[in-house]
Design an enzyme around this catalytic site. Structure first.
Site, PDB file in Angstrom:
ATOM      1  N   GLU A 135       2.130   3.425 -11.968  1.00  0.00           N
ATOM      2  CA  GLU A 135       1.949   2.319 -11.020  1.00  0.00           C
ATOM      3  C   GLU A 135       1.698   0.972 -11.693  1.00  0.00           C
ATOM      4  OE1 GLU A 135       0.723   5.298 -10.549  1.00  0.00           O
ATOM      5  OE2 GLU A 135       1.516   5.903  -8.594  1.00  0.00           O
ATOM      6  N   HIS A 180      -6.439  10.214  -0.545  1.00  0.00           N
ATOM      7  CA  HIS A 180      -5.167   9.882   0.088  1.00  0.00           C
ATOM      8  C   HIS A 180      -5.348   9.232   1.445  1.00  0.00           C
ATOM      9  CE1 HIS A 180      -3.192  12.395  -2.933  1.00  0.00           C
ATOM     10  NE2 HIS A 180      -2.018  12.032  -2.449  1.00  0.00           N
TER      11      HIS A 180
END
Lengths: 326, 317
Positions: free
Chosen positions: A60, A129
């Protein structure tokens, strides 16, 4: 007007911008061959090829940094974060670099960059998440933060975000990807920094963003049985905040409820309340009431997760609280 | 190489040296604030490497960037004014020593986060390939950066996607106070690039002509074949990590030994020994460098502070 899903609306926005402007490209994990982890970029690899729909390794910090570099060199990247939970790995690039390069360079460079992906909780995805991180990004000068709640807004706002010459953090919502709504064919933009009254009302201003707008609209339905008529304001853009519209609404209703999925402490709702209390104090007939996610990491268990999130019932209770009724 | 070209390279090293000496003085007088990381001792790398580039290539540097900016042709007056935080500085006083940017010269920053510049440099290379252009990115880093995750993520995709970039690691043996053997399991820094099957080598960073030759080859490889490279240039900084560093982590003897390898002295001797330049010509160049550095200080002194309205300018477009 055709009725399409929120994800199709996003797909159209990207496809059409990429057709109009060959400097627009997508970079992220699974955006190409897999057709997008949530199918948002379905079909785009076939149409535009691998330079413009770039599948990356799981990295990322590189994804966002690469997008920053590409933007400095004149391209208009759309960096996908598979979910915004993973954007934390790129936080240095987003906060220390994307948000600051224009300023540090004395205005020499602009970064027309979009960082997009889903945020918020879905169903039992557990603590790592399920986060709503918009408060983190809204806090940082140099970033815009946009969060559409409907397919119509999703396409218009994403087109605007791509056209904007600033770094835009564009947080979608996984649960909303399948939601259907009317979306115009072709190009249209919705200005960034403009909230919208999604339901005109009279008794209480309920400010919400992203999925919580739909929760607020559900609560509005329920409240009509009690003869209570709330006004639902969809922020659409978190930063810059549409203070004018919010104040106009509160000056009409004299009561404020702010609903957000994120944690209470230093959440987006705290900023909204600050603006209203400071600028419309004399119009308030009651202190503002906030409905937020519980200040806990998201638990896995279904019943605990439900307890940790706002729902229509909790919004109804908040509206009644601010009305001093029960 | 022509004599005038060699003289220019020597002059550029001298300019950086004299500029940095002035910056040190100005810092001690509190005209420059914050952190000031001097490039003294490393001049051969910036000058040698940047001399291989074309005008439309890109340069990315970490925070020890005065030398790279000057080597790239940034105006010394504007650079010094930036260090002084003046409105007429290279970045309007908004960036400072660690954040020099010059869009006209494709000097893309000046970054204070160790390794933070690596994905960005890699992204510029991606844009070059995207546009099917022939430019190259020269990305400088210190040996301390090779242990950051961003190093790994960046070199991996540069090799994977064949991007036109040269990563030039200035190994001055100390990342702030940490000697390279205390930080890296593999202290032969150039070997790190083997994980990405990338062309890699170590060069003597005190020898400008060697740096120029080897970086030149890597730049050509990037330009013609879109093959990235990793070059470790061995060097030494004669001053501490920054102006606030008394450098107690290394011995005075070591510093004196290394000063004998001063890249400017090495180059001068070569010019004299090979009859390419005379003593007087060399002195003349050094005097010019001193003069330009002094003028930069005077320019910066006379320049105005930023107006208060500039505080809120350029946050967004």
């Amino acid at each position: 007007m055709p009725k399409i899903t929120y994800r199709e609306a996003l797909n159209q926005a990207m496809k059409e911008e990429m057709e109009r402007d060959d400097s627009v490209f997508i970079v992220g994990e699974e955006v190409g061959l897999f057709q997008g982890a949530y199918k948002v970029s379905q079909g785009l690899l076939d149409k535009f090829g691998e330079m413009r729909v770039r599948d990356t390794p799981i990295a990322e910090e590189m994804i966002v940094g690469l997008a920053i570099g590409a933007a400095l060199a004149g391209l208009r990247p759309i960096a996908e974060m598979m979910t915004f939970n993973f954007s934390l790995l790129a936080l240095d690039q987003i906060v220390n670099h994307a948000a600051k390069i224009r300023y540090m360079s004395g205005g020499q460079f602009s970064l027309p960059l979009v960082i997009r992906g889903p945020g918020g909780a879905a169903f039992q995805l557990a603590a790592q998440h399920s986060q709503s991180l918009e408060a983190y990004y809204a806090h940082v000068p140099g970033l815009k933060v946009v969060m559409p709640a409907t397919p119509f807004d999703a396409k218009g706002l994403l087109q605007s975000a791509i056209k904007d010459d600033n770094p835009v953090v564009f947080i979608e919502n996984e649960v909303l990807y399948g939601a259907k709504g009317e979306v115009p064919v072709g190009e249209y933009t919705i200005p960034l920094g403009a909230a919208e009254v999604k339901k005109i009302g009279r008794d209480v201003t309920v400010v919400a963003h992203s999925r919580m707008v739909l929760v607020a609209l559900d609560a509005a339905e329920m409240l009509t049985k009690d003869g209570i008529n709330i006004e639902v304001v969809d922020l659409r853009t978190i930063k810059p905040l549409d203070e004018k519209l919010i104040l106009r609404s509160v000056k009409k209703t004299n009561r404020l409820v702010v609903v957000e999925e994120g944690w209470r402490f230093a959440g987006v709702g705290a900023e909204v309340c600050d603006r209203v209390v400071v600028n419309a104090f004399d119009y308030l007939d009651a202190p503002p009431v906030r409905v937020t996610g519980a200040d806990v990491p998201m638990p896995y268990s279904r019943s605990l997760e439900a307890a940790a999130l706002p729902d229509a019932k909790k919004v109804v209770a908040a509206v009644k609280k601010v009305l001093y009724s029960s | 190489m022509k004599k005038s070209e060699l003289a220019h390279l020597l002059y550029q090293m001298m300019l950086i040296r004299r500029f940095e000496e002035k910056a040190a003085q100005m810092y001690a007088m509190a005209k420059i604030g914050g952190f000031c990381h001097l490039y003294i001792g490393e001049e051969a790398i910036a000058v040698g490497a940047v001399s291989t580039l074309k005008d439309n290539d890109y340069v990315v540097a970490p925070y020890r960037d005065h030398g790279h900016a000057l080597a790239r042709g940034c105006n010394p007056n504007k650079v010094m004014a930036e260090l002084f935080g003046k409105a007429d500085g290279l970045c309007k006083g908004k960036g400072g020593s660690m954040h020099l940017f010059d869009i006209k010269r494709r000097f893309m920053g000046g970054y204070a986060i160790v390794g933070g510049q690596l994905p960005i440099a890699t992204g510029i290379a991606y844009a070059i390939k995207y546009r099917d252009r022939k430019e190259v990115v020269l990305c400088f880093l210190g040996e301390g950066a090779v242990n950051e995750g961003a190093f790994h993520e960046s070199l991996n995709v540069a090799a994977l996607w064949k991007l036109p970039i040269v990563y030039l690691c200035e190994n001055n043996l100390y990342a702030m106070g940490t000697a390279v053997e205390r930080a890296s399991a593999v202290a032969d820094i150039y070997e790190r690039a083997c994980s990405y099957d990338m062309p890699r080598q170590r060069v003597d960073g005190m020898d400008l002509l060697t740096v120029r030759e080897e970086v030149g080859k890597a730049v050509k490889l990037a330009r013609q074949q879109r093959m990235p490279s990793f070059i470790e240039a061995s060097t030494y900084r004669f001053k501490g990590h920054s102006m606030s560093d008394p450098a107690r982590y290394r011995s005075k003897e070591e510093v004196e030994q290394m000063k004998a390898k001063d890249p400017i002295l090495i180059f001068q001797e070569k010019m004299l020994n090979e009859g390419l330049m005379k003593e007087e010509e060399i002195t003349k160049l050094d005097n010019k460098a001193k003069k330009i550095a002094q003028e930069a200080v005077e320019y910066a002194e006379a320049a105005a502070d930023p107006e208060s309205a500039s505080l809120y300018q350029d946050v967004l477009v």
